[in-house]
Design a protein around this motif. Structure first.
Motif, PDB file in Angstrom:
ATOM      1  N   PRO A 157     -13.433   0.196  -8.563  1.00  0.00           N
ATOM      2  CA  PRO A 157     -13.239   1.518  -9.267  1.00  0.00           C
ATOM      3  C   PRO A 157     -13.164   2.443  -8.354  1.00  0.00           C
ATOM      4  N   SER A 158     -14.207   2.489  -7.025  1.00  0.00           N
ATOM      5  CA  SER A 158     -14.336   3.398  -6.050  1.00  0.00           C
ATOM      6  C   SER A 158     -12.855   3.782  -5.570  1.00  0.00           C
ATOM      7  N   TYR A 159     -12.427   2.331  -5.098  1.00  0.00           N
ATOM      8  CA  TYR A 159     -11.011   2.729  -4.018  1.00  0.00           C
ATOM      9  C   TYR A 159     -10.065   2.721  -5.038  1.00  0.00           C
ATOM     10  N   LYS A 160      -9.646   2.500  -6.160  1.00  0.00           N
ATOM     11  CA  LYS A 160      -8.888   3.083  -7.288  1.00  0.00           C
ATOM     12  C   LYS A 160      -8.987   4.942  -6.986  1.00  0.00           C
ATOM     13  N   VAL A 161     -10.083   5.294  -7.180  1.00  0.00           N
ATOM     14  CA  VAL A 161     -10.090   6.691  -6.899  1.00  0.00           C
ATOM     15  C   VAL A 161      -9.808   7.677  -6.268  1.00  0.00           C
ATOM     16  N   GLU A 162      -9.690   6.682  -4.497  1.00  0.00           N
ATOM     17  CA  GLU A 162      -9.598   7.238  -3.804  1.00  0.00           C
ATOM     18  C   GLU A 162      -8.260   7.249  -3.284  1.00  0.00           C
ATOM     19  N   ALA A 163      -7.152   6.014  -3.658  1.00  0.00           N
ATOM     20  CA  ALA A 163      -5.935   5.224  -4.089  1.00  0.00           C
ATOM     21  C   ALA A 163      -4.917   6.390  -4.579  1.00  0.00           C
ATOM     22  N   HIS A 219       2.562   6.540   4.787  1.00  0.00           N
ATOM     23  CA  HIS A 219       2.728   7.028   3.327  1.00  0.00           C
ATOM     24  C   HIS A 219       0.923   7.324   3.477  1.00  0.00           C
ATOM     25  N   LEU A 220       0.505   6.822   4.788  1.00  0.00           N
ATOM     26  CA  LEU A 220      -0.821   6.863   5.164  1.00  0.00           C
ATOM     27  C   LEU A 220      -1.679   7.429   6.249  1.00  0.00           C
ATOM     28  N   GLU A 251      -1.712   0.523  -2.139  1.00  0.00           N
ATOM     29  CA  GLU A 251      -1.680  -0.433  -1.291  1.00  0.00           C
ATOM     30  C   GLU A 251      -3.527  -0.430  -0.321  1.00  0.00           C
ATOM     31  N   LEU A 252      -4.689   0.364  -0.177  1.00  0.00           N
ATOM     32  CA  LEU A 252      -5.580   0.040   0.470  1.00  0.00           C
ATOM     33  C   LEU A 252      -6.245  -1.194   0.243  1.00  0.00           C
ATOM     34  N   PRO A 253      -6.254  -1.558   1.337  1.00  0.00           N
ATOM     35  CA  PRO A 253      -6.894  -3.235   1.809  1.00  0.00           C
ATOM     36  C   PRO A 253      -8.282  -3.539   1.137  1.00  0.00           C
ATOM     37  N   PRO A 254      -8.814  -2.340   0.614  1.00  0.00           N
ATOM     38  CA  PRO A 254     -10.332  -2.821   0.075  1.00  0.00           C
ATOM     39  C   PRO A 254     -10.040  -3.435  -1.606  1.00  0.00           C
ATOM     40  N   LEU A 255      -8.407  -3.185  -2.066  1.00  0.00           N
ATOM     41  CA  LEU A 255      -8.412  -3.048  -3.630  1.00  0.00           C
ATOM     42  C   LEU A 255      -7.595  -4.579  -3.320  1.00  0.00           C
ATOM     43  N   LYS A 256      -7.925  -4.810  -2.356  1.00  0.00           N
ATOM     44  CA  LYS A 256      -6.820  -7.246  -2.330  1.00  0.00           C
ATOM     45  C   LYS A 256      -8.520  -7.241  -1.784  1.00  0.00           C
ATOM     46  N   ASP A 257      -9.666  -6.551  -2.212  1.00  0.00           N
ATOM     47  CA  ASP A 257     -10.387  -8.274  -1.370  1.00  0.00           C
ATOM     48  C   ASP A 257     -10.885  -8.527  -2.644  1.00  0.00           C
TER      49      ASP A 257
END
Length: 150
Positions: free
Chosen positions: A22-28, A140-141, A35-41
């Motif tokens: 949820p935290s990295y979804k906010v950052e995304a 994009h990043l 496509e943030l790597p922590p969302l794929k952990d």
């Protein structure tokens, strides 16, 4: 209360993942890059990441996490995450202060965040970090790295 998390334990790795996603979804959303790597952990990738994890608990509920790796005189923050239900409660600051207080024998803390993640950029600058460089990762990043002498 802040305590060390045994990330090799699947139960605790799942608790961390329940904060991280949820935290990295906010950052995304903030940086418009999904496509943030922590969302794929996964539990398994967390268990093998070789980071040291500390959690902030409120009434026995894990609300925020910081993970680090140390090398020579440097502490590198890999994750500083707070569940969105607990934003703006000072949890990230408490986790950062914990690292600074408990790793005084180190000289430097470094961390990176998405350059467009204004709340994180503001947080690090407000807490004594200075911008070191901005790196374009993809079209994009871009990531901004920060450094603080302790």
């Amino acid at each position: 209360m802040i305590k060390k998390i045994d990330i090799t334990n699947p139960k605790f790795a799942k608790e961390v993942l329940n904060i991280q996603i949820p935290s990295y979804k906010v950052e995304a959303e903030l940086i418009d890059f999904y496509e943030l790597p922590p969302l794929k952990d996964t539990v398994e990738t967390l268990q093998h990441c070789e980071e040291t994890f500390f959690g902030f608990y409120l009434n026995e509920e894990l609300c925020g996490v910081i993970s680090i790796k140390t090398e020579n005189d440097i502490v590198k923050i890999h994750r500083l995450i707070v569940h969105p239900n607990h934003f703006r409660k000072g949890i990230a600051k408490k986790l950062l202060d914990f690292i600074e207080s408990n790793y005084k024998s180190f000289e430097t803390i470094i961390v990176s965040t998405g350059s467009q993640n204004t709340p994180a950029v503001t947080f690090y600058l407000k807490n004594g970090f200075s911008k070191k460089e901005e790196t374009r990762v993809t079209e994009h990043l871009s990531l901004t790295s920060f450094k603080k002498e302790i």
